[in-house]
Design a protein around this motif. Structure first.
Motif, PDB file in Angstrom:
ATOM      1  N   LEU A  85       0.911  -1.356   0.033  1.00  0.00           N
ATOM      2  CA  LEU A  85      -0.117   0.049   0.093  1.00  0.00           C
ATOM      3  C   LEU A  85       0.935   1.126  -0.005  1.00  0.00           C
ATOM      4  CD1 LEU A  85      -2.959  -0.844   2.641  1.00  0.00           C
ATOM      5  CD2 LEU A  85      -3.129  -0.301   0.045  1.00  0.00           C
ATOM      6  N   GLU A  86       1.906   1.283   0.908  1.00  0.00           N
ATOM      7  CA  GLU A  86       2.857   2.454   0.874  1.00  0.00           C
ATOM      8  C   GLU A  86       3.553   2.667  -0.606  1.00  0.00           C
ATOM      9  OE1 GLU A  86       2.752   4.624   3.096  1.00  0.00           O
ATOM     10  OE2 GLU A  86       4.535   5.755   2.873  1.00  0.00           O
ATOM     11  N   ALA A  87       4.072   1.582  -0.871  1.00  0.00           N
ATOM     12  CA  ALA A  87       4.513   1.578  -2.320  1.00  0.00           C
ATOM     13  C   ALA A  87       3.570   2.104  -3.280  1.00  0.00           C
ATOM     14  CB  ALA A  87       5.231   0.393  -2.697  1.00  0.00           C
ATOM     15  N   THR A  88       2.447   1.744  -3.308  1.00  0.00           N
ATOM     16  CA  THR A  88       1.670   2.263  -4.132  1.00  0.00           C
ATOM     17  C   THR A  88       1.570   3.748  -4.159  1.00  0.00           C
ATOM     18  OG1 THR A  88       0.450   0.271  -4.252  1.00  0.00           O
ATOM     19  CG2 THR A  88      -0.809   2.252  -5.231  1.00  0.00           C
ATOM     20  N   ARG A  89       1.191   4.074  -2.764  1.00  0.00           N
ATOM     21  CA  ARG A  89       1.192   5.515  -2.701  1.00  0.00           C
ATOM     22  C   ARG A  89       2.486   6.293  -3.030  1.00  0.00           C
ATOM     23  NH1 ARG A  89       2.965   9.393   0.367  1.00  0.00           N
ATOM     24  NH2 ARG A  89       4.182   8.066   1.301  1.00  0.00           N
ATOM     25  N   MET A  90       3.538   5.878  -2.838  1.00  0.00           N
ATOM     26  CA  MET A  90       4.681   6.485  -3.375  1.00  0.00           C
ATOM     27  C   MET A  90       4.926   6.479  -5.096  1.00  0.00           C
ATOM     28  SD  MET A  90       7.381   5.307  -0.579  1.00  0.00           S
ATOM     29  CE  MET A  90       7.438   5.998   1.059  1.00  0.00           C
ATOM     30  N   TYR A  91       4.751   5.275  -5.695  1.00  0.00           N
ATOM     31  CA  TYR A  91       4.499   5.512  -6.854  1.00  0.00           C
ATOM     32  C   TYR A  91       3.657   6.503  -7.523  1.00  0.00           C
ATOM     33  CZ  TYR A  91       7.174   1.075  -7.596  1.00  0.00           C
ATOM     34  OH  TYR A  91       8.388   0.155  -7.389  1.00  0.00           O
ATOM     35  N   GLU A  92       2.262   6.472  -6.930  1.00  0.00           N
ATOM     36  CA  GLU A  92       1.406   7.520  -7.649  1.00  0.00           C
ATOM     37  C   GLU A  92       1.881   8.890  -7.548  1.00  0.00           C
ATOM     38  OE1 GLU A  92      -2.075   6.216  -5.300  1.00  0.00           O
ATOM     39  OE2 GLU A  92      -2.688   4.863  -7.043  1.00  0.00           O
ATOM     40  N   ALA A 116       4.782  -0.145 -13.118  1.00  0.00           N
ATOM     41  CA  ALA A 116       4.926  -0.488 -11.719  1.00  0.00           C
ATOM     42  C   ALA A 116       4.074  -0.480 -10.987  1.00  0.00           C
ATOM     43  CB  ALA A 116       6.062   0.150 -11.044  1.00  0.00           C
ATOM     44  N   LEU A 117       3.044   0.425 -11.061  1.00  0.00           N
ATOM     45  CA  LEU A 117       1.522   0.297 -10.312  1.00  0.00           C
ATOM     46  C   LEU A 117       0.734  -0.855 -10.944  1.00  0.00           C
ATOM     47  CD1 LEU A 117       0.973   4.352 -10.230  1.00  0.00           C
ATOM     48  CD2 LEU A 117       1.117   2.670  -8.383  1.00  0.00           C
ATOM     49  N   ASP A 118       0.657  -1.285 -12.309  1.00  0.00           N
ATOM     50  CA  ASP A 118       0.009  -2.400 -12.549  1.00  0.00           C
ATOM     51  C   ASP A 118       0.462  -3.640 -12.103  1.00  0.00           C
ATOM     52  OD1 ASP A 118      -1.459  -0.687 -14.096  1.00  0.00           O
ATOM     53  OD2 ASP A 118      -0.364  -0.965 -15.906  1.00  0.00           O
ATOM     54  N   GLU A 119       1.661  -3.711 -11.886  1.00  0.00           N
ATOM     55  CA  GLU A 119       2.413  -5.097 -11.277  1.00  0.00           C
ATOM     56  C   GLU A 119       2.187  -4.946  -9.845  1.00  0.00           C
ATOM     57  OE1 GLU A 119       6.493  -4.861 -14.091  1.00  0.00           O
ATOM     58  OE2 GLU A 119       6.465  -4.445 -11.981  1.00  0.00           O
ATOM     59  N   LEU A 120       2.059  -3.918  -9.173  1.00  0.00           N
ATOM     60  CA  LEU A 120       1.642  -3.747  -7.582  1.00  0.00           C
ATOM     61  C   LEU A 120       0.190  -4.126  -7.430  1.00  0.00           C
ATOM     62  CD1 LEU A 120       3.078  -0.798  -5.789  1.00  0.00           C
ATOM     63  CD2 LEU A 120       3.624  -3.323  -5.688  1.00  0.00           C
ATOM     64  N   ALA A 121      -0.768  -3.728  -8.511  1.00  0.00           N
ATOM     65  CA  ALA A 121      -2.140  -4.163  -8.299  1.00  0.00           C
ATOM     66  C   ALA A 121      -2.498  -5.425  -8.410  1.00  0.00           C
ATOM     67  CB  ALA A 121      -2.774  -3.514  -9.540  1.00  0.00           C
ATOM     68  N   PHE A 162      -1.106  -7.121  -5.241  1.00  0.00           N
ATOM     69  CA  PHE A 162      -2.168  -6.753  -4.012  1.00  0.00           C
ATOM     70  C   PHE A 162      -3.567  -7.667  -4.245  1.00  0.00           C
ATOM     71  CE2 PHE A 162      -4.884  -4.126  -1.648  1.00  0.00           C
ATOM     72  CZ  PHE A 162      -3.835  -3.808  -0.430  1.00  0.00           C
ATOM     73  N   ARG A 163      -3.716  -8.393  -5.337  1.00  0.00           N
ATOM     74  CA  ARG A 163      -4.813  -9.032  -5.650  1.00  0.00           C
ATOM     75  C   ARG A 163      -5.216  -9.968  -4.447  1.00  0.00           C
ATOM     76  NH1 ARG A 163      -7.704  -9.308 -10.328  1.00  0.00           N
ATOM     77  NH2 ARG A 163      -5.600  -8.581 -11.326  1.00  0.00           N
ATOM     78  N   PRO A 164      -4.206 -10.820  -4.055  1.00  0.00           N
ATOM     79  CA  PRO A 164      -4.461 -11.898  -2.886  1.00  0.00           C
ATOM     80  C   PRO A 164      -5.324 -11.388  -1.766  1.00  0.00           C
ATOM     81  CG  PRO A 164      -2.312 -12.293  -3.907  1.00  0.00           C
ATOM     82  CD  PRO A 164      -2.773 -10.873  -4.512  1.00  0.00           C
ATOM     83  N   TYR A 165      -4.534 -10.002  -1.191  1.00  0.00           N
ATOM     84  CA  TYR A 165      -4.931  -9.363  -0.131  1.00  0.00           C
ATOM     85  C   TYR A 165      -6.286  -8.908  -0.300  1.00  0.00           C
ATOM     86  CZ  TYR A 165       0.053  -9.558   0.789  1.00  0.00           C
ATOM     87  OH  TYR A 165       1.255 -10.113   1.108  1.00  0.00           O
ATOM     88  N   ALA A 166      -6.626  -8.454  -1.445  1.00  0.00           N
ATOM     89  CA  ALA A 166      -8.067  -7.780  -1.581  1.00  0.00           C
ATOM     90  C   ALA A 166      -8.997  -9.132  -1.771  1.00  0.00           C
ATOM     91  CB  ALA A 166      -8.088  -7.346  -3.233  1.00  0.00           C
ATOM     92  N   SER A 167      -8.894  -9.988  -2.201  1.00  0.00           N
ATOM     93  CA  SER A 167      -9.438 -11.437  -2.236  1.00  0.00           C
ATOM     94  C   SER A 167      -9.643 -11.952  -0.704  1.00  0.00           C
ATOM     95  CB  SER A 167      -8.788 -12.370  -2.941  1.00  0.00           C
ATOM     96  OG  SER A 167      -8.495 -12.033  -4.419  1.00  0.00           O
ATOM     97  N   ALA A 168      -8.507 -11.581   0.182  1.00  0.00           N
ATOM     98  CA  ALA A 168      -8.810 -12.078   1.556  1.00  0.00           C
ATOM     99  C   ALA A 168      -9.611 -11.322   2.241  1.00  0.00           C
ATOM    100  CB  ALA A 168      -7.503 -12.111   2.198  1.00  0.00           C
TER     101      ALA A 168
END
Length: 335
Positions: free
Chosen positions: A284-291, A312-317, A320-326
């Motif tokens: 989440l923090e990496a996503t914020r920084m990339y954005e 990089a943001l696409d790769e992070l998304a 992050f998919r397993p955490y969203a599913s959880a």
């Protein structure tokens, strides 16, 4: 105005040469001193070119039986050629020739500091030429190390810092194709750390931030069995850089460091002592920084950098998919 002052200095230097009051050697030395002053804080490329002309005239006047003076004039002309902003290979080759010619004389009769300065400048020229595939970077590294025999940390901290910073960058520019690559990467980290023993955030904030950022990069990408430890040290280095770099005053540098830090976070577990805990927070923090970095790059039309962060943001998304599913499953369970 600066152009007028420089032109006046140039005319005065030429007029002085026409005087009969001084010997040829004295005139040559006078021209060299004026040229040194002219190139010390050039306001235009023209000043550097005029300095080169003065050095050439000084060499024409300098007696052959004054080899040390000729070597000093030649070395100074090399620094003027080296600083020409066109960055052409011709100027760099001429500078290289000047430094090599001067070294052959200064090593026999010059001061150790003069020799070390020429070795450092020759290393810089070779490093620039190596970037264009026109010299060997290993030769530049050798000259830097020779200069360090005189420019020690205690006696010449500024030169010591410059040399170690250049050595680190030179090591990192070598391709990772042999078994010595890991050692070179470690030496690069060591050199950046040597620089940080000399400069500090109060007296040299920009340099401090740059070296901390470079150290973070070196630690992050060094081949090592201590990946987590190196990444944690890299985070500390980026945090130090971010004490200086900010979105208002140094937006592009700030964005670069931000993106570098995000690169580390995306590869670190939230709890390094417990890797199985996952990396939801760090992602989440990496996503914020990339954005944030991407927005800055886009604002300054750094399209390639912005596009790279988009990928990089696409790769992070995806990561992050397993955490969203959880989270979805947790929510379904609650219902």
């Amino acid at each position: 105005m600066a152009q007028d002052i420089s032109s006046a200095e140039f005319a005065a230097a030429i007029a002085a040469v026409e005087s009969d009051a001084a010997s040829a050697g004295e005139k040559a030395e006078m021209l060299m001193e004026i040229a040194v002053g002219m190139q010390s804080r050039p306001k235009s490329t023209g000043q550097l070119h005029r300095a080169v002309v003065l050095y050439e005239r000084a060499l024409e006047l300098c007696p052959r039986e004054s080899p040390l003076l000729r070597a000093r004039i030649t070395a100074r002309m090399g620094t003027a050629l080296q600083r020409l902003p066109d960055g052409s290979s011709d100027s760099l080759y001429r500078a290289q020739s000047c430094f090599e010619t001067a070294l052959s004389v200064l090593r026999d009769g010059g001061r150790p500091e003069e020799v070390a300065e020429v070795e450092m400048n020759l290393g810089l020229v070779l490093q620039s030429l190596a970037g264009a595939g026109q010299a060997k970077i290993q030769d530049a590294i050798q000259y830097y190390h020779r200069a360090l025999r005189v420019f020690t940390r205690e006696a010449y901290p500024q030169e010591f810092a410059i040399l170690h910073n250049n050595i680190a960058i030179a090591y990192l520019s070598l391709p990772v194709t042999d078994e010595r690559a890991r050692m070179r990467e470690a030496l690069a980290v060591q050199s950046f750390e040597e620089v940080l023993k000399v400069i500090n955030i109060v007296d040299h904030p920009s340099e401090y931030a740059m070296v901390q950022n470079n150290l973070g990069n070196a630690l992050q990408y060094v081949s090592s069995s201590h990946v987590v430890e190196n990444n944690l040290r890299a985070l500390q280095a980026y945090d130090e850089a971010l004490k200086v770099r900010n979105a208002r005053d140094t937006p592009l540098e700030y964005a670069n460091t931000l993106a570098n830090k995000a690169n580390v976070l995306r590869n670190l577990p939230d709890d390094p002592e417990c890797p199985e805990s996952g990396q939801r927070v760090n992602l989440l923090e990496a996503t914020r920084m990339y954005e944030e970095a991407k927005k800055i790059f886009a604002r300054f039309h750094q399209t390639d950098s912005a596009a790279a962060l988009g990928e990089a943001l696409d790769e992070l998304a995806e990561a992050f998919r397993p955490y969203a599913s959880a989270n979805t499953n947790d929510a379904a369970g609650l219902v």
